[in-house]
Every structure is written in C-alpha cells, then in structure tokens.
Design a protein around this motif. Structure first.
Motif, short mmCIF file in Angstrom:
data_model
loop_
_atom_site.label_atom_id
_atom_site.label_comp_id
_atom_site.label_asym_id
_atom_site.label_seq_id
_atom_site.Cartn_x
_atom_site.Cartn_y
_atom_site.Cartn_z
N ASP A 132 -5.91 16.77 8.96
CA ASP A 132 -6.43 18.07 8.54
C ASP A 132 -5.97 18.45 7.13
O ASP A 132 -6.21 19.56 6.66
N GLY A 133 -5.28 17.52 6.47
CA GLY A 133 -4.85 17.74 5.10
C GLY A 133 -3.47 18.33 4.95
O GLY A 133 -2.93 18.38 3.84
N ALA A 134 -2.86 18.78 6.04
CA ALA A 134 -1.52 19.35 5.99
C ALA A 134 -0.48 18.26 5.71
O ALA A 134 -0.63 17.12 6.11
N GLN B 99 0.83 -1.20 0.00
CA GLN B 99 0.00 0.00 0.00
C GLN B 99 0.87 1.25 0.00
O GLN B 99 1.85 1.34 0.72
N ARG B 100 0.49 2.23 -0.81
CA ARG B 100 1.20 3.50 -0.87
C ARG B 100 0.30 4.60 -0.31
O ARG B 100 -0.89 4.65 -0.63
N ILE B 101 0.87 5.46 0.51
CA ILE B 101 0.07 6.52 1.12
C ILE B 101 0.77 7.86 0.97
O ILE B 101 1.99 7.94 0.93
N ASN B 102 -0.04 8.91 0.88
CA ASN B 102 0.49 10.27 0.93
C ASN B 102 0.72 10.64 2.39
O ASN B 102 -0.03 10.24 3.27
N LEU B 103 1.75 11.42 2.63
CA LEU B 103 2.07 11.82 4.00
C LEU B 103 1.29 13.07 4.37
O LEU B 103 1.81 14.17 4.44
N ALA B 104 0.00 12.87 4.60
CA ALA B 104 -0.87 13.98 4.97
C ALA B 104 -1.53 13.70 6.30
O ALA B 104 -1.94 12.57 6.59
N LYS B 105 -1.63 14.73 7.14
CA LYS B 105 -2.32 14.60 8.41
C LYS B 105 -3.83 14.64 8.18
O LYS B 105 -4.31 14.89 7.09
#
Length: 204
Positions: A17-19, A9-15
C-alpha cells in the motif's frame, strides 16, 4: 505481492500500500538431510544446524554488536533472535521458519547504519546438500506473517556448492530511509566471526 530477490538487487522497504515498513522479520527455513541406507534399504536422517545471525554496523563500518544463537537480543532489544534450531525440518518442509530474526528498524540505535544478515552451516554441511534452504523477509512477528514482501532461494543454485557460509543481505540507511540489498554471496569463511569480518570488508 512478494518480490523474488535476485543477487545484487536493491529494494525499498515499502509495503504493497506504499507505507514504509518499520517492523520486519527475516526467517530462515531448511530441512534435515535424508540419506538412503546401504544398497537402497532404509534411510537415515542427518541433522542440519544452520545459524542465522545479524550484525549491526555504524556509518564508519565499525561493528556495534552481533545477535546470534549465543546472544539472542541486542542491547536495546530492537533486534531479537528466536533461538537455535539444531536439526532442520525432519520429514519434509513444514512451511515454517526454523529461525527468525526480528528487527524493529525505528528502535535501532541512532548510530546504526548497516544491519547485515549472514548464514553459517555449523556442522560444515555445504549449502548444496541442504534441502529447501531459503530466506524470507516479512512484516509481522515470528508467529504471525502479515505480508511477505521478499523471498530469496539459497538452496537451488550451484553457486553455493562447497560453501558453508554466506551473506544473505544488508539493510542500510540512506537519507533517513531504510533499504535492502539482496546479496546471496557465498563466502569461504567457516565461522560466524570470519563471516562478520568479510561483511565489513566487502559488503557495506
């Protein structure tokens, strides 16, 4: 809310709240092995020395440096290791990470494109025998967890039986943004040096 990572699985490093996340920790938690005594009387504790390590690679997959128990920080201090835990939790899971590797993504060298995390069992105990071994990725510091955004369970899968090394995952920079590839791949390596070579050859 934390994401339970699955292999590949690949994920974006976003919190939440989207930051975008810039400062992360990779924490590894595990327990010592409890063994019952002969004929069921008493018990003994077998220390477990898992070693979390971080390898930095350039865009052309050249190894830049490795942060591990023998080299606790990168040259510019953007990657730091909390130190070597030689035993694991004794008497059950205390809920704390035994080793933590901290990465300041914004301070990594401009040439660094891949940040790979590997795990090695120093005494050769296979992963299937080690209690509650897991990895978590979170924002904060080794002493303060602000937000856990990913977890990976490495103790409860038959795939790891008989293995003493594995690739946890790789952070990689694409179009100027950092992403994470959850691998959870056991390897046939016995030592850290071998595992780092396996990463370069197969997982970048």
């Amino acid at each position: 809310m934390a994401i339970n990572l699955e292999k590949g699985q690949r994920i974006n490093l976003a919190k939440s709240d989207g930051a975008k996340l810039q400062n992360i920790c990779v924490g590894i938690n595990w327990g010592a092995i409890q063994k019952k005594g002969m004929f069921g009387f008493g018990s003994t504790t077998e220390a477990v020395d898992l070693d979390g390590s971080c390898a930095l690679f350039s865009e052309d997959k050249r190894l830049e440096e490795v942060v591990y128990f023998g080299n606790l920080k990168s040259k510019n201090n953007s990657v730091r290791h909390s130190g070597d835990d030689l035993t694991g939790d004794i008497g059950g899971d205390d809920g704390l990470d035994n080793e933590v590797i901290t990465v300041e993504l914004s301070n990594l060298p401009a040439t660094t494109t891949y940040v790979a995390f590997v795990l090695n069992s120093f005494r050769g105990q296979d992963f299937a025998s080690i209690p509650f071994a897991s990895i978590r990725i979170y924002e904060g510091t080794p002493k303060r967890v602000n937000e856990v955004f990913a977890k990976y369970d490495i103790a409860n899968s038959a795939n790891f039986a008989g293995h003493v090394s594995m690739v946890l995952g790789v952070f990689y920079k694409k179009n100027g943004e950092w992403k994470f590839n959850a691998l959870g791949e056991p390897t046939r390596d016995r030592k850290l040096e071998e595992t780092v070579r396996t990463v370069a050859a197969n997982f970048l």
